[in-house]
Design a protein around this motif. Structure first.
Motif, PDB file in Angstrom:
ATOM      1  N   TYR A  99       0.891  -1.173   0.000  1.00  0.00           N
ATOM      2  CA  TYR A  99       0.000   0.000   0.000  1.00  0.00           C
ATOM      3  C   TYR A  99       0.918   1.208   0.000  1.00  0.00           C
ATOM      4  O   TYR A  99       1.442   1.575   1.044  1.00  0.00           O
ATOM      5  CB  TYR A  99      -0.868   0.040   1.262  1.00  0.00           C
ATOM      6  CG  TYR A  99      -2.028  -0.923   1.275  1.00  0.00           C
ATOM      7  CD1 TYR A  99      -3.014  -0.862   0.290  1.00  0.00           C
ATOM      8  CD2 TYR A  99      -2.159  -1.869   2.278  1.00  0.00           C
ATOM      9  CE1 TYR A  99      -4.088  -1.738   0.309  1.00  0.00           C
ATOM     10  CE2 TYR A  99      -3.231  -2.745   2.308  1.00  0.00           C
ATOM     11  CZ  TYR A  99      -4.192  -2.676   1.313  1.00  0.00           C
ATOM     12  OH  TYR A  99      -5.251  -3.527   1.336  1.00  0.00           O
ATOM     13  N   PHE A 149       4.046   0.961   2.084  1.00  0.00           N
ATOM     14  CA  PHE A 149       3.858  -0.031   3.142  1.00  0.00           C
ATOM     15  C   PHE A 149       3.769  -1.436   2.547  1.00  0.00           C
ATOM     16  O   PHE A 149       2.881  -1.734   1.758  1.00  0.00           O
ATOM     17  CB  PHE A 149       2.593   0.333   3.929  1.00  0.00           C
ATOM     18  CG  PHE A 149       2.303  -0.608   5.050  1.00  0.00           C
ATOM     19  CD1 PHE A 149       3.236  -0.822   6.055  1.00  0.00           C
ATOM     20  CD2 PHE A 149       1.094  -1.285   5.101  1.00  0.00           C
ATOM     21  CE1 PHE A 149       2.973  -1.688   7.094  1.00  0.00           C
ATOM     22  CE2 PHE A 149       0.820  -2.159   6.141  1.00  0.00           C
ATOM     23  CZ  PHE A 149       1.760  -2.354   7.133  1.00  0.00           C
ATOM     24  N   VAL A 188       2.694  -4.784   2.669  1.00  0.00           N
ATOM     25  CA  VAL A 188       1.687  -5.452   3.485  1.00  0.00           C
ATOM     26  C   VAL A 188       1.711  -6.976   3.332  1.00  0.00           C
ATOM     27  O   VAL A 188       1.439  -7.696   4.288  1.00  0.00           O
ATOM     28  CB  VAL A 188       0.276  -4.862   3.237  1.00  0.00           C
ATOM     29  CG1 VAL A 188      -0.089  -4.957   1.775  1.00  0.00           C
ATOM     30  CG2 VAL A 188      -0.764  -5.521   4.092  1.00  0.00           C
ATOM     31  N   PRO A 209      -1.764 -11.566  14.515  1.00  0.00           N
ATOM     32  CA  PRO A 209      -2.153 -10.315  15.158  1.00  0.00           C
ATOM     33  C   PRO A 209      -2.892  -9.376  14.198  1.00  0.00           C
ATOM     34  O   PRO A 209      -2.788  -9.523  12.987  1.00  0.00           O
ATOM     35  CB  PRO A 209      -0.816  -9.688  15.571  1.00  0.00           C
ATOM     36  CG  PRO A 209       0.222 -10.711  15.335  1.00  0.00           C
ATOM     37  CD  PRO A 209      -0.323 -11.775  14.471  1.00  0.00           C
ATOM     38  N   SER A 210      -3.628  -8.458  14.774  1.00  0.00           N
ATOM     39  CA  SER A 210      -4.338  -7.466  13.974  1.00  0.00           C
ATOM     40  C   SER A 210      -3.338  -6.654  13.136  1.00  0.00           C
ATOM     41  O   SER A 210      -2.277  -6.291  13.625  1.00  0.00           O
ATOM     42  CB  SER A 210      -5.110  -6.548  14.927  1.00  0.00           C
ATOM     43  OG  SER A 210      -5.672  -5.503  14.198  1.00  0.00           O
ATOM     44  N   GLY A 211      -3.673  -6.447  11.888  1.00  0.00           N
ATOM     45  CA  GLY A 211      -2.795  -5.668  11.018  1.00  0.00           C
ATOM     46  C   GLY A 211      -1.703  -6.496  10.378  1.00  0.00           C
ATOM     47  O   GLY A 211      -0.827  -5.966   9.702  1.00  0.00           O
ATOM     48  N   SER A 212      -1.753  -7.821  10.542  1.00  0.00           N
ATOM     49  CA  SER A 212      -0.675  -8.634   9.997  1.00  0.00           C
ATOM     50  C   SER A 212      -0.879  -8.946   8.509  1.00  0.00           C
ATOM     51  O   SER A 212      -0.003  -9.516   7.878  1.00  0.00           O
ATOM     52  CB  SER A 212      -0.552  -9.934  10.800  1.00  0.00           C
ATOM     53  OG  SER A 212      -1.787 -10.624  10.798  1.00  0.00           O
ATOM     54  N   GLY A 213      -2.052  -8.601   7.972  1.00  0.00           N
ATOM     55  CA  GLY A 213      -2.269  -8.785   6.536  1.00  0.00           C
ATOM     56  C   GLY A 213      -3.186  -9.950   6.196  1.00  0.00           C
ATOM     57  O   GLY A 213      -3.278 -10.347   5.030  1.00  0.00           O
ATOM     58  N   LYS A 214      -3.907 -10.471   7.179  1.00  0.00           N
ATOM     59  CA  LYS A 214      -4.777 -11.629   6.929  1.00  0.00           C
ATOM     60  C   LYS A 214      -5.896 -11.272   5.949  1.00  0.00           C
ATOM     61  O   LYS A 214      -6.147 -11.994   4.982  1.00  0.00           O
ATOM     62  CB  LYS A 214      -5.396 -12.140   8.242  1.00  0.00           C
ATOM     63  CG  LYS A 214      -4.385 -12.387   9.343  1.00  0.00           C
ATOM     64  CD  LYS A 214      -5.038 -12.836  10.630  1.00  0.00           C
ATOM     65  CE  LYS A 214      -5.977 -11.796  11.249  1.00  0.00           C
ATOM     66  NZ  LYS A 214      -5.296 -10.604  11.767  1.00  0.00           N
ATOM     67  N   SER A 215      -6.578 -10.153   6.222  1.00  0.00           N
ATOM     68  CA  SER A 215      -7.665  -9.744   5.327  1.00  0.00           C
ATOM     69  C   SER A 215      -7.128  -9.487   3.937  1.00  0.00           C
ATOM     70  O   SER A 215      -7.701  -9.935   2.936  1.00  0.00           O
ATOM     71  CB  SER A 215      -8.333  -8.468   5.842  1.00  0.00           C
ATOM     72  OG  SER A 215      -8.911  -8.696   7.094  1.00  0.00           O
ATOM     73  N   THR A 216      -6.003  -8.779   3.871  1.00  0.00           N
ATOM     74  CA  THR A 216      -5.419  -8.463   2.579  1.00  0.00           C
ATOM     75  C   THR A 216      -5.137  -9.744   1.803  1.00  0.00           C
ATOM     76  O   THR A 216      -5.422  -9.834   0.611  1.00  0.00           O
ATOM     77  CB  THR A 216      -4.133  -7.648   2.772  1.00  0.00           C
ATOM     78  OG1 THR A 216      -4.417  -6.545   3.637  1.00  0.00           O
ATOM     79  CG2 THR A 216      -3.607  -7.134   1.445  1.00  0.00           C
TER      80      THR A 216
END
Ligand SMILES: Nc1ncnc2c1ncn2[C@@H]1O[C@H](COP(=O)(O)OP(=O)(O)O)[C@@H](O)[C@H]1O
Ligand SMILES: [Mg+2]
Lengths: 256, 360
Positions: A26, A29, A31, A50-57
């Motif tokens: 991004y 960044f 990701v 952890p949150s923000g680790s890129g799972k959704s991405t």
């Protein structure tokens, strides 16, 4: 309850989903970093981290809600490129369920389910509505078919969302923290629906922190941190003896 | 007011609010003086109006009655109602504008009922204006009547209806272009929207009527076409911004869910995003509709006999009908006010009605 460990699901040599050296940025960044991952047909993969680790991405790259910049992603051998036709073909194979349900609020549960079959797959309305009814019955909310999303509880909405995705007859289902936005008492009904789906041999990638679900249903757990796949393993092995410090730390926090 | 004095157990909040308002109005000597003065002015105004409209008004008879009374000249309204409502449309064909008026009123009333919102209603907004044009022009039956002779309330409604319906057709692509990923398209849309919005409606009308035809000498441009072109573009530039705001306010997840289901851009817009966006901006749409309706009298400056021009035409007989000038404009004002008042009450009702269950 079907025996989830029965390995009688047909395996093909070609993976259902394949990440080959995938990177995504991004802006500056970074990701996703060099993701290598293969998901077999019928396999159930739980992604945590952890949150923000890129799972959704990561899972949003599978149906091109996000675009990757380097490497290759193939779904049933179809590579995701800028080609709209190709993306279309992949999306027809892949259903997605979101954390916030994302039901269409101006349509009833039934209309939510029948919309895409009619307008994207060219199914006749009668037929689409019959199938929608059948799938709403399967997720156990046939009696709510004519209600609008705002008239349903969170758990019911998420089950409608699952039925809506299934109406397109996908071969792969992606779940992005499907129970995170739910009140605790509704988590079970959604997980039960997903467990039943897994029992039918659906290929699934599930981003979730529901460790009980992961242990019962997953064939493989993928642990991500900071855009990388840090560890991949069988659930029992991962939860009892994680190999990496970061995974241990994460599990420690989760259990506390 | 016995309820207030004795204390009505059923309505304490209202009574409390009234008590507080009264306390506020007299909270200091200065406020008390201002309150008394303002109340006096309001009372004087009401009294003057009452005398003009009722006590000193001529109620029956003819022009002589109006000469004998200093107030409103109601017999004039009765004698000129036809001219005021239908303008200079040929006397023997008045059934046409009357039928047109009924058709348009029917469509507007139907459009106000959410249960009727559907594709057929949208088609009605194409069919009814078209039918009215055919009817008024005499293209289907009977003698032709040139657009220059169309007039009055049917014309005002027709102009408004076509401007609004046409604006939707223009504004939707404009709003989408404005949100597009394609830079050139976006810039072009912004340019059109800002240019048209930067111009007063009067100028738009002049340009459309007098400047544009100069670019094609020899071609005679119909007055009605000139007016509608200007109005549609003008309304569309505002409408596009309203639609864009409605789309902007939708959660990203809506478009993502549609994409994940395999719906393409156009289907997503048509079936998922626009229906929600338009619902969300209904109050703004009604406001725009009222604004446009109130601006339609401007079409008179380029020669159209709309409702207000018809009234003005009627009111020009002051020497025959003393007091008719004020009376005629009062009636016109009342007509515009009633329409807008109903529209704004409707908008508030609709907003609550839709909010209540999250859909229409
Ligand atoms: N559209 C975006 N633009 C910029 N950064 C983003 C965007 N979406 C996500 N990110 C960032 O990418 C990282 C990974 O996000 P995400 O995949 O949502 O993480 P997870 O699902 O594991 O919590 C986060 O740091 C997030 O802030
Ligand atoms: Mg996430």
């Amino acid at each position: 309850m079907p025996d989830l460990n029965a390995r009688d699901i047909p395996r093909h040599d070609r993976p259902a989903i394949e990440f080959v050296g995938v990177h995504k940025w991004y802006g500056d960044f970074h990701v996703l970093r060099d993701i290598r991952l293969a998901v077999d047909p019928g396999e159930r993969v739980v992604v945590c981290g952890p949150s923000g680790s890129g799972k959704s991405t990561l899972i949003r790259c599978v149906n091109r809600l996000e675009e990757h910049q380097k490497g290759a992603i193939r779904v049933h051998g179809l590579e995701l490129t800028a080609s709209a036709a190709q993306i279309d073909r992949v999306r027809r194979e892949v259903g997605m369920v979101f954390q916030q349900f994302n039901l269409f609020p101006h349509l009833t549960a039934l209309e939510n389910c029948a919309l895409a079959p009619v307008w994207a797959a060219g199914v006749k309305r009668r037929e689409a509505e019959e199938r929608a009814h059948a799938l709403l019955a399967k997720v156990k909310i046939a009696d709510q078919a004519h209600k609008y999303p705002s008239q349903l509880s969170g758990g019911q909405q998420q089950r409608v969302a699952i039925a809506r995705a299934l109406c397109m007859n996908p071969k792969i289902m992606l779940f992005d923290e499907p129970t995170s936005a739910l009140d605790p008492e509704m988590v079970k009904e959604v997980l039960d629906t997903m467990t039943a789906l897994a029992g039918e041999g659906m290929t699934m990638i599930v981003v979730t922190h529901e460790m009980g679900f992961a242990r019962r249903v997953a064939d493989k757990v993928v642990f991500m941190d900071d855009g990388e796949v840090v560890e991949t393993g069988e659930p029992e092995e991962f939860f009892t003896a994680p190999r990496h410090d970061r995974a241990r730390q994460f599990l420690g926090q989760l259990l506390r | 007011m016995t309820i207030l004095l004795e204390g009505a157990p059923l309505a304490p909040p209202k009574r409390e609010a009234l008590r507080r308002t009264i306390a506020d109005l007299f909270s200091s000597p200065f406020n008390a003086i201002v309150t008394v003065i303002v109340a006096g002015l309001i009372a004087a105004g009401l009294w003057a109006f009452l005398r003009w409209a009722i006590l000193d008004a001529a109620w029956s008879g003819g022009a002589e009655a109006c000469r004998a009374h200093s107030g409103a000249c109601w017999p004039f309204v009765r004698a000129n109602a036809q001219l005021m409502v239908f303008g200079v449309y040929p006397q023997d064909l008045l059934w046409r504008p009357a039928l047109s008026l009924a058709l348009m009123a029917g469509l507007i009333v139907a459009s106000m009922i959410p249960r009727f919102w559907s594709l057929s209603l949208a088609l009605g907004w194409v069919a009814v204006p078209a039918a009215v044009c055919l009817l008024l022009s005499g293209a289907l039956v009977g003698p032709r009547v040139s657009t220059n002779e169309w007039g009055g309330l049917p014309l005002t409604l027709l102009v408004w209806m076509i401007a609004f319906a046409g604006a939707f057709v223009v504004a939707t692509p404009l709003a989408l272009a404005r949100r597009s990923d394609m830079g050139g398209l976006r810039t072009a849309a912004v340019a059109v929207i800002e240019l048209v919005r930067g111009v007063p409606m009067l100028v738009a009308l002049y340009v459309s009527r007098f400047i544009v035809p100069m670019t094609a000498p020899g071609v005679e441009v119909n007055l009605f076409v000139s007016v509608e072109t200007a109005l549609i573009l003008f309304v569309a530039s505002y409408l596009a911004e309203i639609i864009r705001a409605g789309l902007q306010a939708l959660p990203r997840g809506q478009a993502e869910a549609a994409a994940a289901l395999g719906l393409g851009y156009w289907r997503t817009m048509q079936l998922v995003l626009l229906p929600q966006a338009l619902r969300a901006v209904i109050p703004a749409l009604v406001n725009l509709g009222i604004g446009v309706l109130l601006s339609t009298p401007l079409v008179a400056v380029i020669g159209m006999t709309d409702f207000l021009s018809a009234v003005r035409e009627a009111a020009s007989h002051e020497q025959d009908w003393p007091g008719c000038f004020t009376t005629a404009y009062f009636v016109a004002g009342l007509a515009f006010f009633s329409i807008c008042f109903v529209a704004s009450r409707y908008s508030r009702w609709l907003e609550r009605h839709i909010r209540a269950d999250g859909h229409a």
